[in-house]
Design a protein around this motif. Structure first.
Motif, PDB file in Angstrom:
ATOM      1  N   ASP A 170      -5.895  -2.883   0.762  1.00 11.72           N
ATOM      2  CA  ASP A 170      -4.368  -2.904   0.374  1.00 11.72           C
ATOM      3  C   ASP A 170      -4.600  -1.955  -0.943  1.00 11.72           C
ATOM      4  N   LYS A 225      -2.478  -1.823  -4.342  1.00 14.70           N
ATOM      5  CA  LYS A 225      -1.678  -2.607  -5.262  1.00 14.70           C
ATOM      6  C   LYS A 225      -0.629  -2.062  -6.005  1.00 14.70           C
ATOM      7  N   GLY A 231       2.528  -6.834  -5.313  1.00 18.58           N
ATOM      8  CA  GLY A 231       2.100  -7.715  -4.287  1.00 18.58           C
ATOM      9  C   GLY A 231       1.451  -6.920  -3.412  1.00 18.58           C
ATOM     10  N   PHE A 266      -9.887 -15.472   2.401  1.00 17.94           N
ATOM     11  CA  PHE A 266      -9.517 -13.845   2.048  1.00 17.94           C
ATOM     12  C   PHE A 266     -10.472 -13.685   0.896  1.00 17.94           C
ATOM     13  N   ASN A 318      -9.076 -15.939  -2.022  1.00 17.92           N
ATOM     14  CA  ASN A 318      -7.612 -16.568  -1.762  1.00 17.92           C
ATOM     15  C   ASN A 318      -8.015 -17.355  -0.618  1.00 17.92           C
ATOM     16  N   ARG A 342      -5.713 -18.037   1.849  1.00 14.36           N
ATOM     17  CA  ARG A 342      -4.731 -17.536   3.001  1.00 14.36           C
ATOM     18  C   ARG A 342      -4.922 -16.117   3.176  1.00 14.36           C
ATOM     19  N   GLY A 400      -3.956 -12.375   3.589  1.00 20.44           N
ATOM     20  CA  GLY A 400      -3.237 -11.055   2.407  1.00 20.44           C
ATOM     21  C   GLY A 400      -1.695 -10.880   2.801  1.00 20.44           C
ATOM     22  N   ASP A 401      -1.047 -10.549   1.826  1.00 18.80           N
ATOM     23  CA  ASP A 401       0.205  -9.817   2.650  1.00 18.80           C
ATOM     24  C   ASP A 401       0.429  -8.573   1.396  1.00 18.80           C
ATOM     25  N   PRO A 402       0.413  -7.224   2.057  1.00 18.77           N
ATOM     26  CA  PRO A 402       0.591  -6.991   3.426  1.00 18.77           C
ATOM     27  C   PRO A 402      -0.571  -6.897   4.193  1.00 18.77           C
ATOM     28  N   GLU A 403      -1.938  -7.293   4.035  1.00 21.14           N
ATOM     29  CA  GLU A 403      -3.078  -6.973   4.673  1.00 21.14           C
ATOM     30  C   GLU A 403      -2.795  -7.648   6.242  1.00 21.14           C
TER      31      GLU A 403
END
Ligand code: AMP
Ligand code: GLY
Length: 425
Positions: free
Chosen positions: A218, A220, A232, A275, A291, A293, A295-298
């Motif tokens: 990503d 950042k 983000g 993650f 992480n 959860r 990722g966002d935007p992954e």
């Protein structure tokens, strides 16, 4: 079955898109959701950390599975809340229990886990207000730049990288003594700086078996060429071209396997996504962070590459039979480019009308900070929506996303035009 997704970002819209294609999904709900999720599911106006409110809706709508998007409810123990409630303990929750969610909730916990299980990571020490002086000495023993990490959750803002020793000392003091990041910086991890190239890998586990999902990278920073403030995430690509079989096998053997074994040894129940943020230094992968959860935007670049029915995979996680599942990955490249409100990540205006979405035919749009007000889509956050495209390679996927973006308009719209810039041949 009836499924509830918790969250309101592009990640959750992508989950809704994928889950809604499953023949196993009867009714789909998203809490609180956004204008994108409302086209695929029923949005429920509840906060992701309002556990009692979530319980009420789970019972009313006879929900059988909850997929947790963001970290906050996991770190606050939503999975344990379901397990400990006689009316809820039959519901499958995709996301780790509280004890394991500390891998994201506490940087110190994560570093101790990494060390205990001999997983490569940067050298570190952690400090509190009482040990500030030792913190200064440790900083002096390191070479610039200096990496300071607030121990707790700080909405992605808790990591500081400073080139000047005096500034690093000032910041350490301000984190520990003046609570720069509130409770989150009661403890601070000071870490050796690793100079390398980053990538993320995503793993699904049922607590003993695991499956590796596509890699992603990503972007950042807000500015072109990875300059400016951290956000983000302004875009992501998958797969990561430099992650060839040799590097991937190092990542699996030195990082993923010991992580799963470590969870078992430490008795940390884990059913969900891991993650792993990695940095590769001289071809050797090291862990920067965990992480608990996606990722966002992954997610908006990774999920479109998963061909297998995700609900089937989630059921296997719940039954602890992930070893019986094959996950089929689309070999195409997927990229996603985030459209943000002008000013973000600093102050920005909301409520701007978004037009042109109906003209997009070759890309998928995942809404993030966007809401539907009487049929009009308005901006409601800094990261507004993300445009995902497939391609045979990075260049062609990016070309498609950037062409699609030309149709979309809202006042002060901003985006990076150089996603993947560092990876193109
Ligand atoms: P984190 O919140 O731990 O992911 O850190 C945020 C960002 O800081 C990472 O994505 C890296 O770019 C950078 N970072 C964190 N730790 C280090 C380190 N030890 N060396 C170099 N960069 C780092
Ligand atoms: N894109 C980084 C994250 O989701 O933490």
């Amino acid at each position: 079955m009836n499924i509830l997704i918790l969250g309101a970002g592009g990640r959750e819209h992508a989950f809704a898109w994928k889950i809604s294609q499953s023949p196993l999904c009867k009714e789909l709900f998203v809490a609180p959701g956004n204008s994108g999720t409302s086209t695929l599911a029923t949005n429920l106006n509840i906060s992701v950390t309002d556990f009692e409110g979530i319980k009420k809706h789970v019972l009313v709508y006879k929900i059988n599975m909850v997929v947790v998007g963001p970290e906050d409810p996991l770190v606050e123990g939503i999975h344990d809340f379901f397990l400990n409630d006689i009316e809820l303990n039959h519901v499958a929750v995709i996301g780790p229990q509280k004890a394991a969610a500390q891998l994201e909730g506490s940087k110190e916990f994560a570093k101790e886990f990494l060390l205990r299980h001999e997983i490569p990571t940067a050298a570190y020490k952690s400090f509190t207000k009482k040990s500030l002086e030792q913190g200064y000495l440790f900083l002096e023993s390191l070479k610039a730049p200096y990496v300071l990490k607030a121990d707790g959750l700080a909405a992605g803002k808790g990591v500081l990288i400073l080139s000047d020793i005096n500034e690093a000392k000032e910041e350490l003091k301000s984190m520990l003594v003046d609570s720069k990041f509130g409770e989150a910086s009661t403890k601070v991890v000071v870490e050796e700086f690793l100079d390398g190239i980053e990538l993320s890998c995503f793993v699904l586990t049922d607590g003993k078996n695991y499956k590796i999902l596509p890699t992603a990278k990503d972007y950042k920073r807000i500015g072109e060429g990875d300059k400016g403030l951290n956000t983000g995430g302004m875009g992501a690509i998958s797969p990561v071209p430099f992650a060839g079989p040799v590097l991937l096998s190092k990542i699996e053997n030195r990082i993923i396997k010991p992580t799963i074994d470590g969870l078992v040894k430490d008795n940390l129940p884990y059913k969900g996504f891991i993650f792993i943020g990695l940095i590769v230094v001289d071809n050797e992968p090291l862990v920067i962070e965990y992480n608990v959860r996606m990722g966002d935007p992954e997610t908006e670049a990774v999920l479109p590459r998963i061909k297998t029915d995700l609900v089937e995979v989630f059921q296997a996680i719940d039954n602890e039979s992930l070893d019986e599942i094959q996950i089929e990955i689309d070999p195409q490249t997927a990229v996603t480019v985030m459209l943000v409100s002008g000013g973000y990540p600093e102050a920005y205006e909301k409520g701007k009308q978004i037009t042109g979405l109906e003209d997009i035919k070759e890309s998928m749009v995942f809404h993030a900070g966007a809401k539907n007000v009487a049929g009009t889509i308005l901006t409601s956050g800094g990261r507004v929506m993300t445009v995902t495209s497939y391609g045979d390679d990075l260049r062609s996927a990016l070309k498609t996303s950037y062409k699609s973006i030309e149709s979309i308009r809202f006042e002060a719209m901003n985006y990076r035009t150089d996603i993947g810039f560092d990876l193109q041949e």
